[in-house]
Motif scaffolding. Structure first.
Motif, PDB file in Angstrom:
ATOM      1  N   ALA A  15       0.827  -1.208   0.000  1.00 57.14           N
ATOM      2  CA  ALA A  15       0.000   0.000   0.000  1.00 57.14           C
ATOM      3  C   ALA A  15       0.861   1.258   0.000  1.00 57.14           C
ATOM      4  O   ALA A  15       0.581   2.231  -0.709  1.00 57.14           O
ATOM      5  CB  ALA A  15      -0.931  -0.007   1.208  1.00 57.14           C
ATOM      6  N   GLY A  16       1.928   1.236   0.796  1.00 56.19           N
ATOM      7  CA  GLY A  16       2.800   2.409   0.866  1.00 56.19           C
ATOM      8  C   GLY A  16       3.511   2.666  -0.451  1.00 56.19           C
ATOM      9  O   GLY A  16       3.647   3.817  -0.891  1.00 56.19           O
ATOM     10  N   ALA A  17       3.953   1.596  -1.091  1.00 45.24           N
ATOM     11  CA  ALA A  17       4.639   1.735  -2.376  1.00 45.24           C
ATOM     12  C   ALA A  17       3.695   2.284  -3.438  1.00 45.24           C
ATOM     13  O   ALA A  17       4.071   3.152  -4.237  1.00 45.24           O
ATOM     14  CB  ALA A  17       5.204   0.383  -2.805  1.00 45.24           C
ATOM     15  N   ALA A  58       1.008   4.082  -2.890  1.00 42.83           N
ATOM     16  CA  ALA A  58       0.698   5.474  -2.548  1.00 42.83           C
ATOM     17  C   ALA A  58       1.803   6.409  -3.028  1.00 42.83           C
ATOM     18  O   ALA A  58       1.532   7.477  -3.591  1.00 42.83           O
ATOM     19  CB  ALA A  58       0.501   5.610  -1.038  1.00 42.83           C
ATOM     20  N   GLN A  59       3.047   6.023  -2.803  1.00 41.74           N
ATOM     21  CA  GLN A  59       4.169   6.868  -3.230  1.00 41.74           C
ATOM     22  C   GLN A  59       4.170   7.067  -4.738  1.00 41.74           C
ATOM     23  O   GLN A  59       4.419   8.171  -5.235  1.00 41.74           O
ATOM     24  CB  GLN A  59       5.487   6.242  -2.773  1.00 41.74           C
ATOM     25  N   GLN A  60       3.882   5.995  -5.478  1.00 41.58           N
ATOM     26  CA  GLN A  60       3.879   6.112  -6.935  1.00 41.58           C
ATOM     27  C   GLN A  60       2.708   6.958  -7.427  1.00 41.58           C
ATOM     28  O   GLN A  60       2.859   7.748  -8.365  1.00 41.58           O
ATOM     29  CB  GLN A  60       3.836   4.716  -7.557  1.00 41.58           C
ATOM     30  N   LEU A  61       1.550   6.787  -6.804  1.00 43.93           N
ATOM     31  CA  LEU A  61       0.392   7.595  -7.193  1.00 43.93           C
ATOM     32  C   LEU A  61       0.643   9.070  -6.897  1.00 43.93           C
ATOM     33  O   LEU A  61       0.371   9.941  -7.735  1.00 43.93           O
ATOM     34  CB  LEU A  61      -0.853   7.118  -6.454  1.00 43.93           C
ATOM     35  N   LEU A  62       1.143   9.357  -5.694  1.00 44.46           N
ATOM     36  CA  LEU A  62       1.388  10.749  -5.315  1.00 44.46           C
ATOM     37  C   LEU A  62       2.457  11.382  -6.208  1.00 44.46           C
ATOM     38  O   LEU A  62       2.393  12.575  -6.509  1.00 44.46           O
ATOM     39  CB  LEU A  62       1.824  10.817  -3.845  1.00 44.46           C
ATOM     40  N   ALA A  63       3.414  10.586  -6.633  1.00 40.03           N
ATOM     41  CA  ALA A  63       4.474  11.113  -7.497  1.00 40.03           C
ATOM     42  C   ALA A  63       3.946  11.500  -8.867  1.00 40.03           C
ATOM     43  O   ALA A  63       4.504  12.384  -9.533  1.00 40.03           O
ATOM     44  CB  ALA A  63       5.593  10.077  -7.629  1.00 40.03           C
ATOM     45  N   ARG A  64       2.864  10.854  -9.295  1.00 42.41           N
ATOM     46  CA  ARG A  64       2.315  11.136 -10.628  1.00 42.41           C
ATOM     47  C   ARG A  64       1.365  12.337 -10.633  1.00 42.41           C
ATOM     48  O   ARG A  64       1.171  12.959 -11.694  1.00 42.41           O
ATOM     49  CB  ARG A  64       1.580   9.911 -11.141  1.00 42.41           C
ATOM     50  N   PRO A  80      -7.218   1.701  -4.448  1.00 39.80           N
ATOM     51  CA  PRO A  80      -6.178   2.718  -4.648  1.00 39.80           C
ATOM     52  C   PRO A  80      -6.614   4.108  -4.220  1.00 39.80           C
ATOM     53  O   PRO A  80      -5.792   4.909  -3.782  1.00 39.80           O
ATOM     54  CB  PRO A  80      -5.916   2.652  -6.163  1.00 39.80           C
ATOM     55  N   GLU A  81      -7.918   4.406  -4.335  1.00 40.69           N
ATOM     56  CA  GLU A  81      -8.370   5.741  -3.934  1.00 40.69           C
ATOM     57  C   GLU A  81      -8.233   5.945  -2.435  1.00 40.69           C
ATOM     58  O   GLU A  81      -7.879   7.035  -1.958  1.00 40.69           O
ATOM     59  CB  GLU A  81      -9.801   5.992  -4.424  1.00 40.69           C
ATOM     60  N   GLN A  82      -8.508   4.886  -1.638  1.00 44.35           N
ATOM     61  CA  GLN A  82      -8.371   4.999  -0.189  1.00 44.35           C
ATOM     62  C   GLN A  82      -6.903   5.116   0.214  1.00 44.35           C
ATOM     63  O   GLN A  82      -6.553   5.844   1.157  1.00 44.35           O
ATOM     64  CB  GLN A  82      -9.027   3.785   0.486  1.00 44.35           C
ATOM     65  N   ILE A  83      -6.040   4.397  -0.477  1.00 43.39           N
ATOM     66  CA  ILE A  83      -4.607   4.494  -0.218  1.00 43.39           C
ATOM     67  C   ILE A  83      -4.122   5.909  -0.505  1.00 43.39           C
ATOM     68  O   ILE A  83      -3.362   6.508   0.262  1.00 43.39           O
ATOM     69  CB  ILE A  83      -3.839   3.471  -1.075  1.00 43.39           C
ATOM     70  N   LEU A  84      -4.584   6.472  -1.625  1.00 43.48           N
ATOM     71  CA  LEU A  84      -4.182   7.825  -2.002  1.00 43.48           C
ATOM     72  C   LEU A  84      -4.689   8.842  -0.988  1.00 43.48           C
ATOM     73  O   LEU A  84      -3.943   9.729  -0.548  1.00 43.48           O
ATOM     74  CB  LEU A  84      -4.711   8.147  -3.401  1.00 43.48           C
ATOM     75  N   ILE A  85      -5.954   8.723  -0.608  1.00 46.43           N
ATOM     76  CA  ILE A  85      -6.540   9.651   0.369  1.00 46.43           C
ATOM     77  C   ILE A  85      -5.759   9.625   1.674  1.00 46.43           C
ATOM     78  O   ILE A  85      -5.475  10.668   2.284  1.00 46.43           O
ATOM     79  CB  ILE A  85      -8.022   9.300   0.620  1.00 46.43           C
ATOM     80  N   LYS A  86      -5.408   8.426   2.117  1.00 42.89           N
ATOM     81  CA  LYS A  86      -4.702   8.258   3.394  1.00 42.89           C
ATOM     82  C   LYS A  86      -3.378   9.001   3.408  1.00 42.89           C
ATOM     83  O   LYS A  86      -2.933   9.484   4.454  1.00 42.89           O
ATOM     84  CB  LYS A  86      -4.483   6.770   3.658  1.00 42.89           C
ATOM     85  N   HIS A  87      -2.742   9.117   2.267  1.00 41.05           N
ATOM     86  CA  HIS A  87      -1.420   9.730   2.212  1.00 41.05           C
ATOM     87  C   HIS A  87      -1.435  11.192   1.766  1.00 41.05           C
ATOM     88  O   HIS A  87      -0.378  11.817   1.656  1.00 41.05           O
ATOM     89  CB  HIS A  87      -0.511   8.917   1.284  1.00 41.05           C
ATOM     90  N   LEU A  88      -2.627  11.737   1.505  1.00 41.43           N
ATOM     91  CA  LEU A  88      -2.719  13.165   1.200  1.00 41.43           C
ATOM     92  C   LEU A  88      -2.610  13.969   2.501  1.00 41.43           C
ATOM     93  O   LEU A  88      -2.896  13.470   3.589  1.00 41.43           O
ATOM     94  CB  LEU A  88      -4.052  13.476   0.515  1.00 41.43           C
ATOM     95  N   GLU A  89      -2.210  15.214   2.387  1.00 39.66           N
ATOM     96  CA  GLU A  89      -2.075  16.055   3.580  1.00 39.66           C
ATOM     97  C   GLU A  89      -3.419  16.283   4.247  1.00 39.66           C
ATOM     98  O   GLU A  89      -3.505  16.368   5.481  1.00 39.66           O
ATOM     99  CB  GLU A  89      -1.432  17.397   3.201  1.00 39.66           C
TER     100      GLU A  89
END
Length: 250
Positions: free
Chosen positions: A12-14, A16-22, A102-111
């Motif tokens: 999940a962390g990996a 999230a990092q790739q999604l946030l990087a894009r 993936p949307e929940q993973i992304l949300i979790k890692h947003l500020e």
């Protein structure tokens, strides 16, 4: 040194990092048909922005294009909101990634969690048993209620049955219009007629008034914050009714 060691891969962390990087590489485009037509029918994760601010993160299990068109339709029928404010970005994902959320993973890692992910924006029609729900301040449907002044272009002048009118309205309205008997088979629908006047196209508000006056006593049309219902249950009250249409008494 041991011959064996424990290893845990943070999938999940990996991701999230790739999604946030894009995300910074994506250029938001207007949430309009001309732009949505270029979106592919593929699974994906997407972001909605209002005036440049990310307000919603969602996923499309099958078609990113279809999901974004659904949002366009929903937002086109709301008060206090203009489609001109809305833009989107998206990432196509292979189907195997969709089940892990993936949307929940992304949300979790947003500020900060996008505001529409927590205020009821993504909810579907949950049926008659939820019509008495007491919406709280800040709910999407309270902030942006269904627009009763939507013009119904498909309603034509002349005499029509209530059945024909409500079926046309249901197809054209950009929000839920739910009525008794799913397929409009109630006998009152066929026996009641409305004479649609010539001139400018009717608004939803005008049509609901005409239909409610044409039906026998006992029917009511109720505009709730995010949708409209029509049942033979007058004078049943609805806590969040914005407007009630019914046959004049007396």
């Amino acid at each position: 040194m041991s011959a064996t060691q424990h290893f845990t891969f943070d999938l999940a962390g990996a991701l999230a990092q790739q999604l946030l990087a894009r995300l910074p590489n994506l250029t938001p485009e207007p949430l309009m048909p001309a732009h949505l037509a270029t979106v592919e029918d593929m699974p994906g994760v997407y972001q909605l922005y209002r005036s440049g601010r990310m307000v919603y993160v969602g996923k499309a299990d099958a078609s990113l294009k279809e999901r974004l068109f659904d949002h366009h339709k929903k937002l086109s029928g709301r008060e206090n909101l203009s489609l001109a404010e809305m833009t989107y970005t998206g990432l196509y994902l292979e189907g195997t990634w969709i089940p892990i959320g993936p949307e929940q993973i992304l949300i979790k890692h947003l500020e900060a969690e996008p505001i529409w992910n927590t205020n009821g924006f993504g909810g579907n029609d949950t049926g008659q048993y939820r019509d008495a729900t007491n919406y709280k301040k800040g709910h999407f449907d309270v902030e942006f209620p269904a627009n009763l002044n939507i013009v119904l272009q498909a309603i034509r002048p002349g005499i029509s049955t209530v059945k024909d009118l409500i079926l046309v309205a249901k197809r054209e309205l950009p929000y839920t219009f739910r009525f008794e008997d799913k397929y409009a088979r109630h006998p009152d629908y066929n026996s009641s007629t409305v004479d649609i006047p010539a001139g400018s196209p009717l608004t939803a508000d005008e049509l609901f008034t005409l239909v409610a006056h044409a039906l026998p006593a006992g029917w009511q049309i109720v505009a709730l914050p995010g949708y409209v219902v029509m049942y033979k249950n007058y004078p049943t009250p609805y806590k969040n009714a914005r407007r009630v249409y019914h046959r004049p008494i007396g």
